[in-house]
Design an enzyme around this catalytic site. Sequence first.
Site, PDB file in Angstrom:
ATOM      1  N   HIS A 118       0.849  -1.104   0.130  1.00 54.26           N
ATOM      2  CA  HIS A 118      -0.100   0.096  -0.024  1.00 54.26           C
ATOM      3  C   HIS A 118       0.961   1.431   0.215  1.00 54.26           C
ATOM      4  O   HIS A 118       0.596   2.226   1.159  1.00 54.26           O
ATOM      5  CB  HIS A 118      -0.836  -0.042   1.366  1.00 54.26           C
ATOM      6  CG  HIS A 118      -2.117  -1.077   1.123  1.00 54.26           C
ATOM      7  ND1 HIS A 118      -3.251  -0.911   0.379  1.00 54.26           N
ATOM      8  CD2 HIS A 118      -2.143  -2.349   1.450  1.00 54.26           C
ATOM      9  CE1 HIS A 118      -4.045  -1.746   0.465  1.00 54.26           C
ATOM     10  NE2 HIS A 118      -3.360  -2.619   1.056  1.00 54.26           N
TER      11      HIS A 118
ATOM     12  N   TYR B 299       2.905  -5.413  10.558  1.00 53.93           N
ATOM     13  CA  TYR B 299       3.076  -4.177  10.439  1.00 53.93           C
ATOM     14  C   TYR B 299       3.989  -3.521  11.233  1.00 53.93           C
ATOM     15  O   TYR B 299       4.746  -2.836  11.057  1.00 53.93           O
ATOM     16  CB  TYR B 299       1.555  -3.557  10.732  1.00 53.93           C
ATOM     17  CG  TYR B 299       0.351  -3.928   9.926  1.00 53.93           C
ATOM     18  CD1 TYR B 299       0.774  -4.608   8.646  1.00 53.93           C
ATOM     19  CD2 TYR B 299      -0.970  -3.601  10.200  1.00 53.93           C
ATOM     20  CE1 TYR B 299      -0.329  -4.866   7.810  1.00 53.93           C
ATOM     21  CE2 TYR B 299      -1.707  -4.146   9.310  1.00 53.93           C
ATOM     22  CZ  TYR B 299      -1.662  -4.502   8.210  1.00 53.93           C
ATOM     23  OH  TYR B 299      -2.663  -5.063   7.181  1.00 53.93           O
TER      24      TYR B 299
END
Length: 309
Positions: free
Chosen positions: A37, A301
């Site tokens: 992303h 993450y």
Amino acid sequence: MLLQAQTKESEYDAEKIADVFYALNGDTNNPHKKINHAKGFCAIGEFKPAKNITQKLQIPLLKESSIPAQIRYSLGGGNPQASDKSKPRGIAIKMEGKSESWELVMLNTEINFAKNPKEFYEFFAMKVPKNGKVDNKNIQKRTKEVPSYANFEAYLSKIGITGSVANTLYHSIHTFYFKDSKNGKMLPARFKFVPTNGVAYLTQEELSKLGDDFLASDFKAKVAKKPIEYKLVLVFANTNDKLDDTTALWSGEHKELEIGTLKVSKYNGTDCNGDVFMPGTLPSGIGEPKDPLFGLRDSTYAITFGRRQ
């Protein structure tokens, strides 16, 4: 980096998932590069809970009349120059309440391409170039052989491309658990952000007239006139729905509950692309999903965020 096939699913941990992302999208000349992303832009807004919603759901955060929200719109993949004509899109939201926070990370697809860490890892590993070349024949072969991949490929072929984030529907994919105010039971539900202006897909002719960077400019033009709004809607599970499989579509009628409205009012540059949004950051009254992938998300993450500092 280790990209050899593993024999035990338990070996596909967050570190291995991070490794394969970097093998596919990393750049040795730019170690701070974001590896998924990578293209996106930021916005500011507010979330307004529905009136009397805490009479139905025991979530103290929703007692607040207005909750400040930071929003990031993004495209899937590691290319910061990717075309806005690509289908995989995401939205990440940080709702910062007075005493609690809620971070939501969603996609424009109802389902995921993998149901477990092994499938998730191998989906990206098969796309990593070997000796400078991508084995497209193997990718096509594996996509047909693995039901999760084939299922997602078929699903993706049926959805269109929207010309605006204001006309894009976003989904949680995972099943969360929401506390019922009457009996305290944790009710399984997926959620979605439904654009109040409706979902609208571009025709091929409309798409051909656009460049590769239309989403941010379209967003700026729209919020200059009025906020972009989404309704946050819970979709409660039926008895036979799969709660621990992110590749499973729920079919048929479902009970739904609108719990509030997200109003996105201002473009806020691109700095938030460097931030990390943690889907495991949940307020009281919302329980974590029980599928095998959700637990890996925060850990992965955190690892990738740490590597690019």
